[in-house]
Design an enzyme around this catalytic site. Structure first.
Site, PDB file in Angstrom:
ATOM      1  N   ASP A   1       0.845  -1.201   0.000  1.00 56.49           N
ATOM      2  CA  ASP A   1       0.000   0.000   0.000  1.00 56.49           C
ATOM      3  C   ASP A   1       0.881   1.252   0.000  1.00 56.49           C
ATOM      4  O   ASP A   1       0.378   2.376  -0.058  1.00 56.49           O
ATOM      5  CB  ASP A   1      -0.998  -0.012   1.164  1.00 56.49           C
ATOM      6  CG  ASP A   1      -0.340  -0.100   2.521  1.00 56.49           C
ATOM      7  OD1 ASP A   1       0.913  -0.180   2.597  1.00 56.49           O
ATOM      8  OD2 ASP A   1      -1.076  -0.090   3.533  1.00 56.49           O
ATOM      9  N   SER A   2       2.218   1.064   0.006  1.00 59.20           N
ATOM     10  CA  SER A   2       3.133   2.186  -0.235  1.00 59.20           C
ATOM     11  C   SER A   2       2.929   2.757  -1.634  1.00 59.20           C
ATOM     12  O   SER A   2       3.436   3.834  -1.948  1.00 59.20           O
ATOM     13  CB  SER A   2       4.590   1.749  -0.044  1.00 59.20           C
ATOM     14  OG  SER A   2       4.847   0.555  -0.757  1.00 59.20           O
TER      15      SER A   2
ATOM     16  N   ASP B   1      -1.073  -6.117  -0.310  1.00 62.79           N
ATOM     17  CA  ASP B   1      -1.518  -5.490   0.939  1.00 62.79           C
ATOM     18  C   ASP B   1      -3.027  -5.278   0.942  1.00 62.79           C
ATOM     19  O   ASP B   1      -3.596  -4.774  -0.044  1.00 62.79           O
ATOM     20  CB  ASP B   1      -0.864  -4.104   1.092  1.00 62.79           C
ATOM     21  CG  ASP B   1       0.387  -4.148   1.959  1.00 62.79           C
ATOM     22  OD1 ASP B   1       0.562  -5.112   2.733  1.00 62.79           O
ATOM     23  OD2 ASP B   1       1.189  -3.196   1.856  1.00 62.79           O
TER      24      ASP B   1
ATOM     25  N   LYS C   1      -1.335  -9.444   2.725  1.00 64.27           N
ATOM     26  CA  LYS C   1      -0.629  -9.002   3.940  1.00 64.27           C
ATOM     27  C   LYS C   1      -1.511  -7.992   4.642  1.00 64.27           C
ATOM     28  O   LYS C   1      -2.180  -7.186   3.980  1.00 64.27           O
ATOM     29  CB  LYS C   1       0.719  -8.359   3.572  1.00 64.27           C
ATOM     30  CG  LYS C   1       1.427  -7.704   4.775  1.00 64.27           C
ATOM     31  CD  LYS C   1       2.889  -7.400   4.497  1.00 64.27           C
ATOM     32  CE  LYS C   1       3.154  -6.072   3.835  1.00 64.27           C
ATOM     33  NZ  LYS C   1       2.660  -4.881   4.554  1.00 64.27           N
TER      34      LYS C   1
ATOM     35  N   GLU D   1      -1.761  -5.483   8.482  1.00 61.44           N
ATOM     36  CA  GLU D   1      -1.003  -4.946   9.619  1.00 61.44           C
ATOM     37  C   GLU D   1      -1.702  -5.235  10.940  1.00 61.44           C
ATOM     38  O   GLU D   1      -2.918  -5.086  11.043  1.00 61.44           O
ATOM     39  CB  GLU D   1      -0.847  -3.423   9.450  1.00 61.44           C
ATOM     40  CG  GLU D   1      -0.050  -3.038   8.224  1.00 61.44           C
ATOM     41  CD  GLU D   1       0.135  -1.523   8.075  1.00 61.44           C
ATOM     42  OE1 GLU D   1      -0.289  -0.760   8.981  1.00 61.44           O
ATOM     43  OE2 GLU D   1       0.696  -1.108   7.049  1.00 61.44           O
TER      44      GLU D   1
ATOM     45  N   GLU E   1       8.807  -4.203  10.725  1.00 64.99           N
ATOM     46  CA  GLU E   1       9.269  -2.910  10.196  1.00 64.99           C
ATOM     47  C   GLU E   1       9.798  -2.017  11.316  1.00 64.99           C
ATOM     48  O   GLU E   1       9.127  -1.798  12.323  1.00 64.99           O
ATOM     49  CB  GLU E   1       8.096  -2.217   9.464  1.00 64.99           C
ATOM     50  CG  GLU E   1       8.483  -0.869   8.883  1.00 64.99           C
ATOM     51  CD  GLU E   1       7.500  -0.334   7.839  1.00 64.99           C
ATOM     52  OE1 GLU E   1       6.549  -1.053   7.475  1.00 64.99           O
ATOM     53  OE2 GLU E   1       7.689   0.813   7.404  1.00 64.99           O
TER      54      GLU E   1
END
Ligand code: KIV
EC number: 2.1.2.11
Length: 272
Positions: A52-53, A91, A121, A123, A190
């Site tokens: 999602d970057s 993501d 993925k 978070e 991270e």
């Protein structure tokens, strides 16, 4: 020089666990479009993360929060078309899995069905445990993400190193064990102290892939635009630049501009 211990025709979630048990480090990079993904895959990178970057590096947002599920599916679809070998992890964007496990499953199913990605993925630790279980019950592999979780930037207030204090470090260790226990195939860690990351990696059988988490983990991930030196204003300590594409591209664009202005381009050989 390649230091692969075993040749893998196609990387699967199982290959990554094998790599960890064989002591082979896992290489992972982001990609968001067909051309970049083709180059990354062709270079033999094991995992491509449609991160999602993309919200930052592709769309120019300040955070990862604005990117939508439809936009992630668009990026992932382009990446999947380019891949011959790498595992493609996508993501789940902010807002697509936090409210309840059913919504998380619906979002993960859309990603798998519409993009052809191989895994998702998301978070978080125990806060998202039920969502992860629900997604995995549908047969969708899940990669966890702990430490600095950029979707929570407004809770943290800063992108600084996480889990420096005992309490947060203990929670992170407990979350990592829980993610392994419920069946995640890998975890991204991270921006946490290297000593803590090493301890977490040693306590798990699933691979821990670090970004700003030191060298004691099972693999590394970087954002492709950062490692190529395209985003030259982003300078965290963990970032190694393998090229200066910002400089190279600027030179190319300036040369092109000058050639157009001076009529040096196109030449006789470059026309019909
Ligand atoms: O979105 C992303 O690029 C990521 C990496 C930083 C791990 O989550």
């Amino acid at each position: 020089m390649s230091v692969a211990k075993k040749q893998y025709k196609r990387i699967t979630t199982k290959s990554l666990v094998d790599m960890k048990s064989n002591g082979e480090k896992i290489s992972m990079l982001t990609a968001y479009d067909f051309t970049m993904a083709q180059i990354v895959d062709g270079a033999g990178i094991d995992v491509i993360l449609v991160g999602d970057s993309a919200s930052n590096v592709m769309a120019g947002h300040e955070t990862t929060l604005p990117i939508t599920l439809d936009q992630m599916i668009y990026h992932a679809t382009s990446v999947v078309r380019a891949i011959n070998r790498a595992l493609v992890v996508v993501d789940l964007p902010f807002g697509s899995y936090q409210s309840d496990p059913k919504e998380a499953l619906r979002s993960a199913i859309r990603i798998m069905k519409e993009s052809g990605g191989h895994a998702v993925k998301l978070e978080g630790g125990k806060e998202v445990k039920e969502s992860i279980k629900r997604i995995m019950h549908a047969g969708i592999p899940v990669m966890g993400h702990l430490g600095l979780t950029p979707q929570s930037i407004y809770k943290f207030g800063t992108y600084t190193v996480r889990a420096k204090e005992e309490q947060e470090a203990e929670k992170l260790k407990a979350d990592a064990l829980m993610l392994e226990k419920i069946g995640c195939f890998a975890i991204v860690l991270e921006k946490v102290p290297a000593k803590l990351a090493k301890e977490v990696a040693a306590s798990l059988t699933i691979p821990v892939i670090g970004i700003g988490a030191g060298n004691g983990v099972d693999g590394q991930v970087l954002v492709v635009h950062d490692m190529l030196g395209m985003t030259h204003e982003f300078n965290p300590r963990f970032l190694r630049r393998y090229a200066d594409l910002h400089g190279e591209m600027t030179k190319a664009f300036q040369n092109y501009r000058d050639d157009v202005k001076s009529s040096a381009f196109p030449s006789d050989d470059e026309q019909y």
